[in-house]
Design a protein around this motif. Structure first.
Motif, PDB file in Angstrom:
ATOM      1  N   THR A 159       0.831  -1.200   0.000  1.00 20.07           N
ATOM      2  CA  THR A 159       0.000   0.000   0.000  1.00 20.07           C
ATOM      3  C   THR A 159       0.867   1.251   0.000  1.00 20.07           C
ATOM      4  O   THR A 159       0.620   2.206  -0.749  1.00 20.07           O
ATOM      5  N   GLY A 160       1.890   1.264   0.841  1.00 20.35           N
ATOM      6  CA  GLY A 160       2.787   2.411   0.913  1.00 20.35           C
ATOM      7  C   GLY A 160       3.549   2.632  -0.375  1.00 20.35           C
ATOM      8  O   GLY A 160       3.706   3.765  -0.842  1.00 20.35           O
ATOM      9  N   ALA A 162       2.670   1.797  -3.406  1.00 20.53           N
ATOM     10  CA  ALA A 162       1.772   2.294  -4.451  1.00 20.53           C
ATOM     11  C   ALA A 162       1.494   3.781  -4.260  1.00 20.53           C
ATOM     12  O   ALA A 162       1.434   4.538  -5.240  1.00 20.53           O
ATOM     13  N   PHE A 163       1.341   4.211  -3.009  1.00 20.12           N
ATOM     14  CA  PHE A 163       1.129   5.632  -2.728  1.00 20.12           C
ATOM     15  C   PHE A 163       2.333   6.458  -3.169  1.00 20.12           C
ATOM     16  O   PHE A 163       2.187   7.504  -3.818  1.00 20.12           O
ATOM     17  N   ILE A 164       3.521   5.994  -2.855  1.00 19.98           N
ATOM     18  CA  ILE A 164       4.736   6.719  -3.230  1.00 19.98           C
ATOM     19  C   ILE A 164       4.897   6.730  -4.755  1.00 19.98           C
ATOM     20  O   ILE A 164       5.255   7.751  -5.349  1.00 19.98           O
ATOM     21  N   ALA A 165       4.604   5.590  -5.401  1.00 20.79           N
ATOM     22  CA  ALA A 165       4.704   5.514  -6.858  1.00 20.79           C
ATOM     23  C   ALA A 165       3.736   6.474  -7.542  1.00 20.79           C
ATOM     24  O   ALA A 165       4.002   6.954  -8.649  1.00 20.79           O
ATOM     25  N   ASP A 171       8.127  10.517   3.185  1.00 26.24           N
ATOM     26  CA  ASP A 171       8.316  10.863   4.593  1.00 26.24           C
ATOM     27  C   ASP A 171       7.008  10.887   5.381  1.00 26.24           C
ATOM     28  O   ASP A 171       7.032  10.896   6.609  1.00 26.24           O
ATOM     29  N   LEU A 172       5.874  10.879   4.681  1.00 25.73           N
ATOM     30  CA  LEU A 172       4.575  10.864   5.371  1.00 25.73           C
ATOM     31  C   LEU A 172       4.162   9.457   5.785  1.00 25.73           C
ATOM     32  O   LEU A 172       3.304   9.293   6.652  1.00 25.73           O
ATOM     33  N   VAL A 173       4.759   8.447   5.167  1.00 29.14           N
ATOM     34  CA  VAL A 173       4.253   7.077   5.271  1.00 29.14           C
ATOM     35  C   VAL A 173       4.737   6.383   6.541  1.00 29.14           C
ATOM     36  O   VAL A 173       5.933   6.379   6.850  1.00 29.14           O
ATOM     37  N   THR A 174       3.791   5.788   7.264  1.00 24.94           N
ATOM     38  CA  THR A 174       4.088   4.959   8.432  1.00 24.94           C
ATOM     39  C   THR A 174       3.361   3.632   8.285  1.00 24.94           C
ATOM     40  O   THR A 174       2.137   3.607   8.064  1.00 24.94           O
TER      41      THR A 174
END
Length: 382
Positions: A159-160, A162-165, A171-174
């Motif tokens: 999920t993370g 795909a969001f970054i892609a 830096d927002l992703v946890t």
């Protein structure tokens, strides 16, 4: 660790995987927090049964009707989203932060920050790709996330990524994996499985279950195709069509009525006794044809001490070590699925070993306690 005062926001009235996860979080935070829903329904009832404070502010239909795959409808819904944002900004004043549990809730909550609303944490539970989200919806979501939220919690590395892609800020992703309590699986009455089998009228016949809302991308038809290669094996389909997918449910019913499957497919609709139903079967399968953000049913199947066979895409590959804690098969491949099911049924000792290792892994890695610890830590950074 002191728990924050959180306004949890979700647009859904029905009980999907995201809502079941939120139920656990909101229950843990019920002394300090509240849930705001865009519509009334079974989810509100479950929250109140858990003594969680709930406020329902009915959203305009133009918001509820927006599909993630649609583009123009999202733009047309902006006036209604602005109105909903005002409601969230007002409701959030007595809380430390807003937790948005769905994309529609997130868009409205992010807009609310323009009105002086509380900081927003987006709990992203979807794979943000072109398969599920239009370019317009992706662009809006990523832009607002990059500029208006404090954190993006993701339920898997897939999920993370795909969001970054899609352009999201790394830096927002946890990472906060979903957690599932084992008590409902560990405390089943010893005769429940036999009772379910008696109700289905299948005796000792092999039973394979898939547990999900009825949707093409959830892939229940893949199991029914596999069943054609597995004489005498029965299938349990638990879940119903939730989001305008009645046509797919009808297709499954037609497949189940075909001569080669007649009497072997049991479609039970939505049920609250999933642990008992899983335990009544021999194998739990996950059949999604596209990458799954997490795959709650995979962990539930492991907690039910049943061997799990899952489609190898998205978050599923983070939940299962192939051949050790479960089996992975290519998405959409009914032939491969039938082969693995047949092998497990023909070797019950190996199937039991697989199930035991899966149970230990799920209980150690995806416990409710692990979820709450990671969630508490994430919120205390806001």
């Amino acid at each position: 660790m002191k728990r924050r005062r959180v306004l949890f926001v979700d647009h859904a009235a029905v009980l999907g995987g995201a809502e079941l996860s939120l139920l656990d979080l909101a229950t843990a935070y019920r002394d300090t927090s509240e849930v705001l829903l865009f519509a009334d329904g079974p989810f509100r009832e479950r929250l109140e049964a858990a003594q969680v404070k709930v406020k329902v502010i009915p959203a305009p239909q133009s918001i509820l009707a927006v599909k993630t795959s649609g583009g123009l409808s999202a733009v047309k819904a902006l006036p209604a989203l602005w109105w909903m944002a005002r409601q969230i900004a007002a409701a959030g004043r007595e809380f430390d932060l807003v937790h948005a549990n769905s994309q529609k809730a997130f868009i409205a909550a992010a807009i609310a920050t323009l009105m002086g609303g509380r900081p927003v944490v987006w709990h992203l539970r979807d794979i943000v790709t072109a398969q599920h989200f239009s370019s317009v919806n992706r662009a809006i979501a990523v832009f607002l996330a990059n500029h208006r939220v404090s954190q993006v919690l993701v339920n898997s590395r897939a999920t993370g990524e795909a969001f970054i892609a899609a352009g999201g800020r790394k830096d927002l992703v946890t990472l906060v994996y979903n957690g599932i309590g084992s008590d409902p699986f560990d405390n089943l009455a010893s005769d429940q499985s036999a009772q379910i089998r008696d109700q289905l009228g299948i005796g000792d016949a092999p039973l394979v279950g898939v547990f999900s809302r009825l949707s093409y991308w959830k892939g229940q038809h893949i199991l029914l195709e596999a069943l054609q290669e597995l004489p005498n094996v029965h299938a349990l389909l638990v879940g119903k069509a939730l989001f305008g997918e009645a046509e797919y449910a009808s297709r499954l019913e037609a497949m189940a009525a075909a001569p080669e499957l007649a009497g072997r497919v049991h479609m039970l609709g939505f049920r609250n006794d999933v642990p008992a139903l899983m335990s009544a079967g021999n194998i739990v399968v996950h059949t999604s044809t596209e990458p799954e953000p997490f795959g709650r049913v995979i962990v539930e199947g492991q907690l039910a001490k049943r061997p799990v066979v899952a489609a190898a895409a998205g978050g599923a590959v983070e939940l299962i070590q192939d051949g050790v804690t479960g089996h992975l098969v290519p998405p959409g491949d009914s032939v491969a699925l039938a082969k693995v099911i047949g092998n497990l049924l023909s070797d019950p000792i190996a199937a039991d070993r697989l199930a035991e290792r899966g149970y230990i892994h799920a209980k150690d890695t995806f416990s409710l306690e692990s979820l709450l610890t990671a969630f508490d830590q994430a919120l205390n950074k806001v």
